[in-house]
Design an enzyme around this catalytic site. Sequence first.
Site, PDB file in Angstrom:
ATOM      1  N   CYS A  21       0.827  -1.221   0.000  1.00  0.00           N
ATOM      2  CA  CYS A  21       0.000   0.000   0.000  1.00  0.00           C
ATOM      3  C   CYS A  21       0.859   1.268   0.000  1.00  0.00           C
ATOM      4  O   CYS A  21       1.593   1.520   0.953  1.00  0.00           O
ATOM      5  CB  CYS A  21      -0.919  -0.043   1.223  1.00  0.00           C
ATOM      6  SG  CYS A  21      -1.767   1.507   1.569  1.00  0.00           S
ATOM      7  N   GLY A  22       0.753   2.052  -1.061  1.00  0.00           N
ATOM      8  CA  GLY A  22       1.514   3.292  -1.173  1.00  0.00           C
ATOM      9  C   GLY A  22       1.178   4.310  -0.095  1.00  0.00           C
ATOM     10  O   GLY A  22       2.067   4.951   0.468  1.00  0.00           O
ATOM     11  N   HIS A  23      -0.100   4.491   0.201  1.00  0.00           N
ATOM     12  CA  HIS A  23      -0.513   5.432   1.247  1.00  0.00           C
ATOM     13  C   HIS A  23       0.057   5.002   2.597  1.00  0.00           C
ATOM     14  O   HIS A  23       0.457   5.839   3.404  1.00  0.00           O
ATOM     15  CB  HIS A  23      -2.041   5.523   1.343  1.00  0.00           C
ATOM     16  CG  HIS A  23      -2.676   6.151   0.158  1.00  0.00           C
ATOM     17  ND1 HIS A  23      -2.485   7.468  -0.190  1.00  0.00           N
ATOM     18  CD2 HIS A  23      -3.513   5.643  -0.776  1.00  0.00           C
ATOM     19  CE1 HIS A  23      -3.165   7.746  -1.282  1.00  0.00           C
ATOM     20  NE2 HIS A  23      -3.805   6.647  -1.672  1.00  0.00           N
ATOM     21  N   CYS A  24       0.079   3.701   2.856  1.00  0.00           N
ATOM     22  CA  CYS A  24       0.614   3.167   4.115  1.00  0.00           C
ATOM     23  C   CYS A  24       2.102   3.476   4.236  1.00  0.00           C
ATOM     24  O   CYS A  24       2.571   3.900   5.290  1.00  0.00           O
ATOM     25  CB  CYS A  24       0.407   1.657   4.194  1.00  0.00           C
ATOM     26  SG  CYS A  24      -1.315   1.143   4.063  1.00  0.00           S
TER      27      CYS A  24
END
Length: 102
Positions: A21-24
């Site tokens: 997950c990029g946002h994570c």
Amino acid sequence: SDLGSLLHPEVHAVKFSAPWCGHCKRMEDEWKLFAQEHPEYQVASLDGDKYSEIGSQYGVRGFPTLLLLDNGKEAVRYSGPRTRQEFTNFVETYLSKDSGSS
């Protein structure tokens, strides 16, 4: 299994994330700093892929999902800016409301 078996039952802030997950990944440093700056809070991170059954129990459908728990039960779901100051404000606001109702 349930969250209580993995974490102390008084955990206040839990982040469900996934390695892909990029946002994570972008918020990881802020989350770690939040935890380091506030040892008085119980702060945890769970891999939502690895612990998908636990995530399902809390209605986690996407990542990252940030929850404030009170004795292992979801109290509030966080959806604000992903900065350590906003995480701090979020927890402090909840705790001040909680202590005011006692």
